[in-house]
Design a protein around this motif. Sequence first.
Motif: not given
Length: 128
Positions: A68-69, A76-79
């Motif tokens: 999950t992490g 988050r990196a994609y966003m």
Amino acid sequence: ALFMFLENLEDDADPDGQASIMTSVPATMYWCCILLIGEWVVCDFTYAGSRLAIFYVLFGIALFAVPTGVMIEEIRAYMLMAQEERRSMKDTMKKAEKEEQEAVERAEIELQKVTAGLHTSLLRREKF
């Protein structure tokens, strides 16, 4: 199976305790599931069984927490990458608009020069 073994290991186990319930592997798996979802109130384990249960819980948490992490970090990196790309596109659009405006201004200046040159040449022709 290990859980069932540890619960039935002690001779002085409570006859009404978990050892009497965990008589088979499916029954033990059922009680492990009850344990893993947090129903600690209905479980009364021996010392070895409780330590194994703690290990199961920690292992279960790690089993789900690590993937999950990783997934959350990738999202988050994609966003962040998408946000940076949007910012870059906006900057590029502003730069292109500015260059287009400068090109229009240069074209207007050239047009004025050509128009002025044509006007002066027409005035010269009229004098002759």
